[in-house]
Design a protein around this motif. Structure first.
Motif, PDB file in Angstrom:
ATOM      1  N   ALA A   1      29.837  43.783  57.498  1.00 34.11           N
ATOM      2  CA  ALA A   1      29.576  43.241  56.160  1.00 34.11           C
ATOM      3  C   ALA A   1      29.744  44.349  55.132  1.00 34.11           C
ATOM      4  N   THR A   2      30.368  44.014  54.029  1.00 37.07           N
ATOM      5  CA  THR A   2      30.546  44.971  52.941  1.00 37.07           C
ATOM      6  C   THR A   2      30.109  44.329  51.633  1.00 37.07           C
ATOM      7  N   GLY A   3      29.773  45.170  50.704  1.00 33.99           N
ATOM      8  CA  GLY A   3      29.371  44.674  49.391  1.00 33.99           C
ATOM      9  C   GLY A   3      29.866  45.593  48.299  1.00 33.99           C
ATOM     10  N   ARG A   4      30.111  45.032  47.148  1.00 34.49           N
ATOM     11  CA  ARG A   4      30.523  45.823  45.991  1.00 34.49           C
ATOM     12  C   ARG A   4      29.949  45.197  44.730  1.00 34.49           C
ATOM     13  N   ARG A   5      29.686  46.051  43.762  1.00 31.62           N
ATOM     14  CA  ARG A   5      29.230  45.543  42.473  1.00 31.62           C
ATOM     15  C   ARG A   5      30.433  45.320  41.579  1.00 31.62           C
ATOM     16  N   VAL A   6      30.466  44.168  40.929  1.00 34.08           N
ATOM     17  CA  VAL A   6      31.520  43.838  39.969  1.00 34.08           C
ATOM     18  C   VAL A   6      30.895  43.940  38.580  1.00 34.08           C
ATOM     19  N   PRO A   7      31.261  44.962  37.801  1.00 37.58           N
ATOM     20  CA  PRO A   7      30.546  45.213  36.539  1.00 37.58           C
ATOM     21  C   PRO A   7      30.972  44.335  35.372  1.00 37.58           C
ATOM     22  N   ASP A   8      32.103  43.631  35.499  1.00 40.77           N
ATOM     23  CA  ASP A   8      32.531  42.765  34.404  1.00 40.77           C
ATOM     24  C   ASP A   8      33.258  41.560  34.976  1.00 40.77           C
ATOM     25  N   LEU A   9      33.398  40.540  34.170  1.00 39.28           N
ATOM     26  CA  LEU A   9      34.004  39.295  34.639  1.00 39.28           C
ATOM     27  C   LEU A   9      35.467  39.475  35.013  1.00 39.28           C
ATOM     28  N   ALA A  10      36.139  40.410  34.371  1.00 42.82           N
ATOM     29  CA  ALA A  10      37.547  40.644  34.696  1.00 42.82           C
ATOM     30  C   ALA A  10      37.716  41.167  36.113  1.00 42.82           C
TER      31      ALA A  10
END
Length: 753
Positions: A507-516
């Protein structure tokens, strides 16, 4: 007789005016005495005890003054036997003032009666802080008729005009010395005291010779020493108000002002945007005091109901200060609508919970009462630290007290709570969950802070467990969160999710800081690599933009799986925000409180009874009942869901209330927990660690225990609910969807179509 007096005596117009004044004086006297009675009755109606004490004190001072006048010769003889400086002072003073000489019979002097009544009104306003429109009108009329019934009314009008002119000079002079407080104080002293004294002697002489040139025995108006004293006092008062206008003028212009040092609890401020914030525990107490915070009529109606139920605080009563946000930044062209569409449904539910607790305690014969103080910190609890300072300042007036709420888990919120705890004020947080830097710990890890909800790490671990059960071969988690270093809730939630995923293989995770940063991999359909799950970990105020971005990405398809944090419970509670999303796909979201079905039978009966007690305000049907206890659909579906808030707010498509909402019960439980926990004595900072409560049964049947000022375990369980589709506010399931159901869940899941 001077030439001016002879001219006045021989002038037919002057004699006619005096004769007209004498004919009108009996009628004016009668009106003045009627106003005196009205003023005294107004004071008594505003507060019988304080009003009566005020009247007695002013009357006693008037009697003492009159007795001193009657014995003035004896007093003068006694003083003349004193030291030389006392004898000089007595010789240089007037034996009696004109006002005192005219006070031999109160019934014959309406001017004196009106002035005394005006003093009563002014003192009462200063003590109680209640300057209503009626009181202000009575005071103005008393002053007017006090002047009209006085034989030197023209002189008083001239004195008032001169005071206003000199006060303006004072303000301009003070504004020239803005370099420091010493310079400003010097400017005020020179302009407001020295200037009137210097110019009043020659000015009064000119006015007396040109305007008041009448016979000395005529009893007409003349400017004397007492007028000079009043001129100085009025100039100093008006000048000080002018110099300090920044402290009161914005509040007056925005209807957000109460008298300083007026006692009581109310304390208000106005920020640069014109928003009113502060403490309010009474509705409609003054001309410039708001009846409630915010712009929404339903929210204001709830506040007014709570405040109108308040009584003076007695021994044993509990004071709950609700701290949160009720005001918002409005649309420039429409002051009745928040600019970002927020409507505060969860805050209204919390106020309803406090209303139920208030009426429940009041219904107990011989019991104590719940006194509610509304503490509005404006949008996003922008002024929460300032409001916390106000609460501490009013601590002595609040009795046995607790603060409930908090709004958002931000840096400013944490500092405000610490300030309250330092003052020995306990804090109960139904919905603050952040654990930044201390996973699984409370938002404020100190005695006296009781956090009913679980920490963000508990939610993160629950998410990881459900996704691992659904995707045993691995998955990717895209976590959307707009970066905000001061927002501890969203920042800690992202960190906790990433930490929980580290223990999950593949399992991996990442933060997406903006909608783009979101891409089409979140949509359903064939994908390269592990499936991508979308987790919304931001503030609910950005959820609408998030939904529109997902709609745009997936087009005719749908997102594979969307999970939202508990903040989105506020969005789900707003039927209108859901409807305008046009999102024809489901989401799973973490609820912020229990469902009606989770309540114990006795608690359910109590809460529905309290709801019926306020049926008109809440717009309840005659036989109100929760749908999930009477007509629950298959697999936990809440049929035709309509919360108390939706029933009160819907206009185009009204619905019949059949649910309490998920924010009401935690606020109710918080008030009842505080009532059972807090002692009658005021607590200090160190004594917060001595708070102990073996157990109390809450509305859900769970027990809460407090030891050494800390809650031993959260009382609000981690609950994942489901809506499908998002745009339909009547469709909600109080269970997770089938894909995210764990074997340990009770009642199974909701199959997706």
């Amino acid at each position: 007789m001077t030439d001016g007096e002879q001219k006045a005596e021989g002038n037919p117009g002057t004699r006619t005016n005096r004769e007209l004044a004498e004919r009108l004086r009996p009628a004016l006297n009668l009106i003045a005495f009627v106003l005196v009675a009205a003023g005294l009755v107004t004071v008594l109606l505003g507060g019988p005890v304080v009003g009566l004490v005020t009247i007695v004190v002013v009357a006693a001072l008037a009697v003492v003054t009159w007795l001193l006048y009657r014995r003035r010769e004896d007093l003068r003889g006694y003083l003349m036997r004193g030291p030389a400086w006392v004898r000089d002072l007595v010789d240089g003073s007037e034996k009696a003032s004109t006002l005192t000489r005219k006070a031999s019979s109160l019934t014959e002097h309406a001017a004196l009666a009106a002035v005394l009544a005006l003093v009563v009104v002014v003192v009462d306003v200063a003590v109680t802080g209640r300057l209503t429109l009626g009181v202000a009108l009575v005071a103005a009329l008393l002053g007017l008729f006090g002047a009209l019934t006085s034989k030197d009314s023209a002189a008083w009008l001239i004195v008032c005009a001169l005071a206003a002119i000199l006060a303006v000079v004072t303000v301009f002079a003070a504004d020239m010395f803005r370099g420091g407080s010493d310079a400003r104080g010097l400017a005020i002293s020179v302009a407001a005291v020295v200037l009137p004294v210097v110019i009043s002697n020659p000015l009064f002489g000119q006015l007396n010779s040109r305007i008041f040139a009448r016979r000395k025995d005529d009893g007409g108006s003349r400017l004397t020493l007492r007028h000079q004293v009043v001129l100085v006092v009025l100039t100093v008062t008006l000048g000080t108000l002018g110099v300090a206008r920044d402290a009161w003028l914005p509040g007056v212009t925005h209807s957000c002002y109460t008298l300083p040092r007026a006692g009581g609890i109310i304390m208000l401020r106005t920020d640069a945007q014109g928003h009113c914030y502060g403490l309010l525990d009474d509705s409609g107490t003054g001309v410039f005091t708001p009846e409630a915070f915010g712009i929404d009529p339903v929210t204001r109606g709830l506040q007014q109901k709570l405040l109108n139920n308040n009584r003076s605080i007695d021994d044993g009563d509990l004071t709950v200060v609700w701290l949160g946000s009720l005001s918002c930044d409005t649309v420039p062209s429409d002051s009745t609508r928040c600019s970002d569409g927020r409507d505060y449904p969860s805050e209204r539910d919390q106020l309803r919970g406090l209303l139920f607790a208030q009426t429940q305690l009041a219904a107990v014969d011989g019991g104590h009462r719940l006194h509610v103080v509304i503490a509005d910190a404006t949008q996003d609890v922008r002024h929460i630290e300032d409001v916390a300072r106000m609460i501490v300042e009013r601590r002595d007036s609040l009795g046995r007290m607790v603060v409930i709420g908090g709004g958002d888990s931000r840096d400013s919120t944490q500092r405000a709570i610490n300030r309250l705890l330092d003052a020995g004020i306990p804090f109960i947080a139904p919905n603050l969950l952040a654990d930044l830097g201390a996973p699984s710990r409370p938002f404020v890890d100190r005695p006296g802070y009781l956090q009913l909800g679980a920490s963000n790490m508990d939610f993160a671990e629950d998410t990881a467990a459900r996704l691992t059960h659904l995707f045993p071969d691995g998955f990717r988690l895209d976590i959307f969160q707009h970066p905000d270093p001061t927002d501890q809730y969203t920042t800690s939630l992202v960190n906790d999710l990433l930490t929980a995923l580290r223990a999950v293989p593949h399992a991996t995770g990442r933060r997406v800081p903006d909608l783009a940063g979101l891409d089409a991999s979140v949509c359903a359909g064939p994908a390269d690599g592990p499936p991508t799950v979308l987790f919304f970990a931001d503030r609910w105020t950005r959820f609408a933009e998030f939904v529109q971005r997902v709609n745009s990405l997936c087009g005719h398809s749908k997102p594979r799986l969307v999970i939202a944090d508990s903040s989105v419970s506020r969005f789900i509670a707003d039927y209108q925000l859901r409807a305008v999303t046009n999102a024809n796909w489901p989401i799973d979201y973490y609820a912020s409180g229990p469902a009606c079905a989770d309540l114990s039978p006795s608690a359910y009966a109590t809460l529905t009874a309290q709801a019926q007690a306020s049926a008109a305000l809440l717009k309840l049907p005659a036989g109100f009942a929760c749908a999930d206890r009477t007509q629950a659909g298959p697999e936990g579906e809440l049929l035709r869901a309509c919360t108390l808030d939706a029933a009160a707010k819907r206009n185009s498509q009204p619905c019949t209330a059949n649910d309490l909402g998920s924010f009401l019960v935690p606020a109710y439980d918080a008030a009842m927990l505080a009532d059972a926990l807090l002692p009658a004595e005021r607590l200090t900072r160190d004594e917060l660690a001595t708070l102990n409560l073996p157990s109390i049964t809450l509305a859900t049947g769970n027990t809460a225990s407090v030891r050494d000022g800390r809650l031993l375990a959260p009382t609000i369980a981690v609950r994942l609910w489901h809506v499908d589709p998002l745009y339909d506010p009547t469709r909600i399931w109080e269970r997770p969807s089938t894909e995210l159901t764990l074997p340990s869940d009770s009642g199974g899941g909701i199959p997706r179509p």
